[in-house]
Motif scaffolding. Sequence first.
Motif, PDB file in Angstrom:
ATOM      1  N   GLU A   1      76.964  33.873  55.688  1.00 48.57           N
ATOM      2  CA  GLU A   1      77.106  33.421  54.304  1.00 48.57           C
ATOM      3  C   GLU A   1      78.572  33.480  53.853  1.00 48.57           C
ATOM      4  N   ARG A   2      79.205  34.601  54.095  1.00 47.10           N
ATOM      5  CA  ARG A   2      80.597  34.765  53.666  1.00 47.10           C
ATOM      6  C   ARG A   2      81.530  33.836  54.428  1.00 47.10           C
ATOM      7  N   SER A   3      81.281  33.654  55.715  1.00 48.13           N
ATOM      8  CA  SER A   3      82.153  32.782  56.504  1.00 48.13           C
ATOM      9  C   SER A   3      82.069  31.344  56.006  1.00 48.13           C
ATOM     10  N   LEU A   4      80.859  30.896  55.683  1.00 45.60           N
ATOM     11  CA  LEU A   4      80.722  29.528  55.174  1.00 45.60           C
ATOM     12  C   LEU A   4      81.479  29.379  53.856  1.00 45.60           C
ATOM     13  N   GLY A   5      81.374  30.383  53.010  1.00 43.95           N
ATOM     14  CA  GLY A   5      82.099  30.336  51.742  1.00 43.95           C
ATOM     15  C   GLY A   5      83.604  30.296  51.961  1.00 43.95           C
TER      16      GLY A   5
ATOM     17  N   ALA B   1      87.431  23.563  39.579  1.00 40.94           N
ATOM     18  CA  ALA B   1      86.565  24.001  40.689  1.00 40.94           C
ATOM     19  C   ALA B   1      87.300  25.026  41.549  1.00 40.94           C
ATOM     20  N   ALA B   2      88.568  24.751  41.832  1.00 36.63           N
ATOM     21  CA  ALA B   2      89.334  25.660  42.693  1.00 36.63           C
ATOM     22  C   ALA B   2      89.557  26.999  41.998  1.00 36.63           C
ATOM     23  N   ILE B   3      89.811  26.956  40.689  1.00 39.85           N
ATOM     24  CA  ILE B   3      90.027  28.214  39.963  1.00 39.85           C
ATOM     25  C   ILE B   3      88.747  29.054  39.954  1.00 39.85           C
ATOM     26  N   LEU B   4      87.614  28.388  39.676  1.00 47.44           N
ATOM     27  CA  LEU B   4      86.339  29.110  39.675  1.00 47.44           C
ATOM     28  C   LEU B   4      86.038  29.678  41.059  1.00 47.44           C
ATOM     29  N   ALA B   5      86.266  28.853  42.089  1.00 48.01           N
ATOM     30  CA  ALA B   5      86.017  29.320  43.452  1.00 48.01           C
ATOM     31  C   ALA B   5      86.929  30.501  43.782  1.00 48.01           C
ATOM     32  N   GLY B   6      88.169  30.430  43.283  1.00 48.54           N
ATOM     33  CA  GLY B   6      89.119  31.516  43.544  1.00 48.54           C
ATOM     34  C   GLY B   6      88.657  32.832  42.926  1.00 48.54           C
TER      35      GLY B   6
ATOM     36  N   PHE C   1      85.712  34.097  44.882  1.00 51.58           N
ATOM     37  CA  PHE C   1      86.191  34.650  46.151  1.00 51.58           C
ATOM     38  C   PHE C   1      86.781  36.044  45.933  1.00 51.58           C
ATOM     39  N   PHE C   2      87.594  36.174  44.903  1.00 55.00           N
ATOM     40  CA  PHE C   2      88.186  37.474  44.576  1.00 55.00           C
ATOM     41  C   PHE C   2      87.094  38.510  44.312  1.00 55.00           C
ATOM     42  N   MET C   3      86.056  38.090  43.584  1.00 52.13           N
ATOM     43  CA  MET C   3      84.978  39.026  43.223  1.00 52.13           C
ATOM     44  C   MET C   3      84.087  39.395  44.400  1.00 52.13           C
ATOM     45  N   SER C   4      84.157  38.612  45.474  1.00 49.90           N
ATOM     46  CA  SER C   4      83.264  38.893  46.598  1.00 49.90           C
ATOM     47  C   SER C   4      83.726  40.109  47.401  1.00 49.90           C
ATOM     48  N   PHE C   5      84.911  40.631  47.069  1.00 50.25           N
ATOM     49  CA  PHE C   5      85.373  41.873  47.692  1.00 50.25           C
ATOM     50  C   PHE C   5      85.340  42.981  46.649  1.00 50.25           C
ATOM     51  N   LYS C   6      85.235  44.226  47.134  1.00 54.08           N
ATOM     52  CA  LYS C   6      85.216  45.341  46.189  1.00 54.08           C
ATOM     53  C   LYS C   6      86.577  45.524  45.539  1.00 54.08           C
ATOM     54  N   THR C   7      87.633  45.239  46.300  1.00 54.78           N
ATOM     55  CA  THR C   7      88.981  45.428  45.776  1.00 54.78           C
ATOM     56  C   THR C   7      89.848  44.269  46.258  1.00 54.78           C
ATOM     57  N   LEU C   8      91.004  44.130  45.635  1.00 54.37           N
ATOM     58  CA  LEU C   8      91.977  43.198  46.182  1.00 54.37           C
ATOM     59  C   LEU C   8      92.408  43.766  47.534  1.00 54.37           C
TER      60      LEU C   8
ATOM     61  N   PRO D   1      96.264  36.851  50.381  1.00 55.88           N
ATOM     62  CA  PRO D   1      97.004  35.659  50.802  1.00 55.88           C
ATOM     63  C   PRO D   1      96.348  34.361  50.330  1.00 55.88           C
ATOM     64  N   TYR D   2      95.044  34.293  50.407  1.00 55.78           N
ATOM     65  CA  TYR D   2      94.352  33.076  49.958  1.00 55.78           C
ATOM     66  C   TYR D   2      94.579  32.850  48.463  1.00 55.78           C
ATOM     67  N   LEU D   3      94.478  33.943  47.706  1.00 53.17           N
ATOM     68  CA  LEU D   3      94.644  33.810  46.264  1.00 53.17           C
ATOM     69  C   LEU D   3      96.084  33.454  45.925  1.00 53.17           C
TER      70      LEU D   3
END
Lengths: 312, 208
Positions: B53-57, B164-169, B172-179, B185-187
């Motif tokens: 799931e995460r890899s596809l995202g 769309a890119a901002i929302l996805a960003g 994506f940021f929220m999918s980790f517990k921390t930065l 780098p992606y952000l």
Amino acid sequence: MALFRYPRPLPSEITPKEMYLSRRSLIGGAAAFTTLAGAANAASLKVHPWPYSGSLTPTPHEDVTHYNNFYEFGMDKGDPAAHSQDFHPLPWTLEITGLVRKPVRLDVEQLLRSPAIEERIYRMRCVEAWSMVIPWDGIPLASLLKDADPDPRATHVAFESVLRPSEMPGQNEALSGIQWPYVEGLRLDEAMNPLTLLALGIYGESLPNQNGAPLRLVVPWKYGFKGIKSIQRIRLLDHEPPATWNRLAPDEYGFYANVNPQVDHPRWSQATERVIGSHSLFGASRQPTLMFNGYGEQVADLYRGMDLRKNF
Amino acid sequence: MPEIRAPRSIGRGSALKRYWRLILYPIGMMPAAWLVWQGQHGDLGADPVNVFERSLGLWAFRFLLVCLALAPMRRFTGINLLRYRRLAGLLAFFYASLHLLAYVGLDHGFDWTVLWTDITHRYFIILGMSALILLIPLALTSNALSMRWLKRRWKLLHRLIYPAAILAGIHFFMSFKTLNGVSAPYLGVLALLLLSRFLPRSQTKNGA
């Protein structure tokens, strides 16, 4: 005051003796295998079986030792196994201080030879909605705390892990915002509960580095992050101590962190959990999460009258 | 805003060039095929659904970044790969759709009660879902016919890629517990690509 009752398996859950024996040989075999395979710090432990483990089937050794959250070694689940080889868990001293009458300094190498080590098979529920079953080898925390003779003013127990950036690459990661060392806390009555374990091993061998060598906390009715690893200091206090994840994101990780299928994490439901171990993408299983991770009979009394939504 | 031009395929272009682009679609889908293959063979580790799931995202986010990178790349380096922007955009949509399918089907077994709560209560899910929804009209109008039909409005419509890119960003940021070293780098790249749009045109050599 109700008498404490250990988690009794239902008659239907009790594993037939031959299966039990074959499982033990399997576990022993796995332990022997990993010892041979050169897990440098793993040593066999002498353990007593604990009669209340029921019919839980342990998650494969490979997964228990290669799917870990231990941010001190990196944030990926594989990082702890990959990046913990430079960590030296021994020699190690565990201190029990604070509001105690007899402060204790324990040599963990001696503790590893203790005849009191029991094998306890517990469910492990991670806050990230996955679960394992782990055969821990350890000593009830209560017995060590009693040796220190808690002062009557003590209400809480604070745990502190180790700070060694040179051996723990994750502690150099500045972006995460985590303040090292990792700290955790329990209420004293939670710490004294007979289920609360100070684990020294898994699968009959001393703890691998990635699982929290040389000793860690196991509180089976709470989310896994309460199980602080590589503990150096235990202090008894008269107030609630800080806890690492709670400090970082208090809306996501409560101080209590009791497993509760009715109280969701802000980002996901806690009603069910992915079962680790099948390695199958299309046949992976999800199971309902149990209140207090299935240990309600043993611990629900600790929280009587509390609003568990508020005190999550 | 950079000039948005119709991909050249609308006009002429040799048959070979056109086929070459078609070949790029299956190449872009290979990470998905590889993930499925690994999943089938038990090579996705202890928590395969989560990794899948995460890899596809992540692949969806990567292609979204490629999509956003092509215009500034032409502007600042002169290398013109704008003709691959539709390819990147459609692949981003493809991976985002698979990501959603994995979340709905594999992760939650089409449990609509859980999913409904997720979609109505959790910002993390709402943000990701909104990003995907914004990509739908873009994918649907990514063909030459729609471009001709919508004329100037096409350009306007396709600016939806930015929200769309901002929302996805954020998702994506929220999918980790921390930065962390993986997400930062992606952000950072996303922030640079978005900010590059605000540079005044006169300051650049290749702006013409």
